[in-house]
Design a protein around this motif. Structure first.
Motif, mmCIF file in Angstrom:
data_model
loop_
_atom_site.group_PDB
_atom_site.id
_atom_site.type_symbol
_atom_site.label_atom_id
_atom_site.label_comp_id
_atom_site.label_asym_id
_atom_site.label_seq_id
_atom_site.Cartn_x
_atom_site.Cartn_y
_atom_site.Cartn_z
ATOM 1 N N THR A 272 0.871 -1.382 -0.140
ATOM 2 C CA THR A 272 -0.050 0.041 -0.161
ATOM 3 C C THR A 272 0.715 1.209 0.043
ATOM 4 O O THR A 272 0.129 2.479 -0.620
ATOM 5 C CB THR A 272 -1.021 0.040 1.186
ATOM 6 N N ARG A 276 -0.037 4.226 -2.487
ATOM 7 C CA ARG A 276 -0.242 5.496 -2.056
ATOM 8 C C ARG A 276 0.705 6.652 -2.584
ATOM 9 O O ARG A 276 0.295 7.735 -2.966
ATOM 10 C CB ARG A 276 -0.091 5.781 -0.495
ATOM 11 N N LEU A 311 -2.845 -4.711 -7.085
ATOM 12 C CA LEU A 311 -2.102 -4.721 -5.629
ATOM 13 C C LEU A 311 -1.581 -5.806 -4.834
ATOM 14 O O LEU A 311 -2.611 -6.633 -4.741
ATOM 15 C CB LEU A 311 -2.862 -3.488 -4.697
ATOM 16 N N THR A 313 -0.548 -6.996 -1.264
ATOM 17 C CA THR A 313 -0.729 -6.539 0.085
ATOM 18 C C THR A 313 -0.782 -7.400 1.258
ATOM 19 O O THR A 313 -1.457 -8.636 0.876
ATOM 20 C CB THR A 313 -1.687 -5.450 0.257
ATOM 21 N N LEU A 322 -5.647 1.119 6.177
ATOM 22 C CA LEU A 322 -5.345 0.299 5.242
ATOM 23 C C LEU A 322 -6.473 -0.800 4.637
ATOM 24 O O LEU A 322 -6.610 -1.095 3.628
ATOM 25 C CB LEU A 322 -3.999 -0.566 5.532
ATOM 26 N N LEU A 325 -8.492 1.386 2.410
ATOM 27 C CA LEU A 325 -7.764 1.442 1.113
ATOM 28 C C LEU A 325 -8.139 0.209 0.271
ATOM 29 O O LEU A 325 -8.335 0.061 -0.861
ATOM 30 C CB LEU A 325 -6.213 1.676 1.323
ATOM 31 N N VAL A 326 -7.802 -0.831 0.917
ATOM 32 C CA VAL A 326 -8.188 -2.237 -0.067
ATOM 33 C C VAL A 326 -9.259 -2.307 -0.481
ATOM 34 O O VAL A 326 -9.790 -2.905 -1.372
ATOM 35 C CB VAL A 326 -7.613 -3.519 0.609
#
Length: 361
Positions: A272, A276, A311, A313, A322, A325-326
């Protein structure tokens, strides 16, 4: 959007206290087109195509957590001291760091901090000394050190310990093994106080296999701050303030990634942090530009991704920025299903845990 929307229950025994050995033997949950596939990290090349670009964060973790003591003159002129612990967060100048202090409530500007010792009776003890010049929220203070530049760096390396995440540090002490385990094999630039943990799964052999498939590899640098471990304390996400982190994307890397996209390749971010940073460096037109500075980008569902297609992660904490975010990247319902699957199948969570490979929803 509410913080509670991103909550889930994780059993304590799913929290990894040590990484998989070898690194690329960790499990990998592939989340693509609404489906879930159980693989291992060594299978990553199966999901990459010639012409794709893999983007890593090449920051290096420094031993940023240090015990110490706070010193202050009492009303009668005597020195008053209490034990403290500092975790460095963001370098502001050659001799200035912001840091999270514990306990931080009673610290105030003007206090002297001596790190590397917990002695409590005089300012004559040997240690790394600093003055508190400002105080913010969440125990964050600004420390002006008596040393500067490389001399300060050397002192930090000498007295600091690896800043293991709280959910690991609460269960066991840091040891010499963490100095290797909590560092990626491609780490190059000192500055992070937390590892870009998706990168911990990579081995030199896996990197060679990826490149042999015709996938290019590129490095960006984002120095991860201790704010990554702070909980979201507000109910409404619109009120949450992210702590900034310093990063850089070179002009050469930006141009190379733009060429990859122009020729039909995908940008695959490892972690991440690299995502970002790239999203911070990309304009509304989708063109990635050079970047050098701080970013406090906060990505939640509804965000329009400009640069990143895939991505890789690890699995993140409930109600964390986070996990938000995902959820934005692959879809909230998809990620809730993926995490439920991971918990049911015994995946290991957090910094030393297993990985996931997410294709943008």
């Amino acid at each position: 959007m509410k913080t509670a929307d991103f909550d889930f229950h994780l059993p304590e025994d799913h929290i990894a206290l040590r990484p998989a050995e070898p690194r690329d033997s960790a499990r990998l949950l592939v989340v693509r087109d609404g489906g879930l596939e159980d693989r291992i990290v060594r299978d990553l090349p199966d999901f990459l195509r010639p012409g794709d670009a893999l983007v890593f964060n090449d920051t290096r973790v420094i031993p940023a957590r240090m015990p110490g003591s706070r010193h202050r003159r009492g009303e009668e002129g005597q020195w008053l001291s209490v034990p403290v612990e500092a975790t460095l967060h963001h370098r502001d100048a050659p001799d200035v760091w912001s840091a999270f202090m514990k306990p931080g409530k009673r610290i105030r500007p003007g206090d002297r901090i001596i790190l590397g010792t917990q002695w409590d009776f005089a300012l004559t003890v040997e240690g790394l000394e600093a003055t508190v010049v400002a105080k913010g929220e969440d125990g964050l203070v600004t420390l002006k050190f008596d040393l500067s530049g490389p001399d300060l760096d050397d002192a930090i390396r000498e007295i600091g310990v690896m800043p293991l995440p709280p959910y690991i540090a609460a269960k066991r002490a840091e040891d010499d093994r963490d100095r290797t385990d909590y560092q990626t094999v491609y780490a190059a630039h000192d500055g992070s106080v937390a590892a870009p943990t998706a990168g911990l799964h990579f081995t030199p052999g896996l990197m060679d296999t990826i490149r042999a498939k015709g996938v290019s590899t590129h490095a960006v640098t984002l120095h991860v701050g201790a704010g990554t471990f702070l909980p979201v304390k507000v109910d409404d996400l619109a009120e949450h303030r992210m702590h900034s982190e310093w990063g850089t994307v070179s002009e050469e890397t930006a141009e190379a990634l733009n060429r990859v996209r122009a020729t039909g390749g995908r940008i695959v971010c490892v972690g991440t942090t690299s995502l970002r940073l790239l999203e911070s460096a990309t304009g509304e037109d989708g063109v990635i530009g050079p970047f050098h500075g701080d970013t406090a980008i906060f990505i939640t569902p509804g965000y329009r991704f400009r640069a990143v297609d895939v991505l890789m992660t690890n699995f993140h904490l409930p109600k964390s920025t986070l996990f938000m975010l995902v959820s934005a990247f692959a879809g909230p319902d998809t990620m809730k299903a993926a995490y439920a699957h991971a918990i049911e199948r015994g995946y290991r969570f957090y910094s030393y845990g297993d990985g996931s490979l997410l294709f943008r929803g």
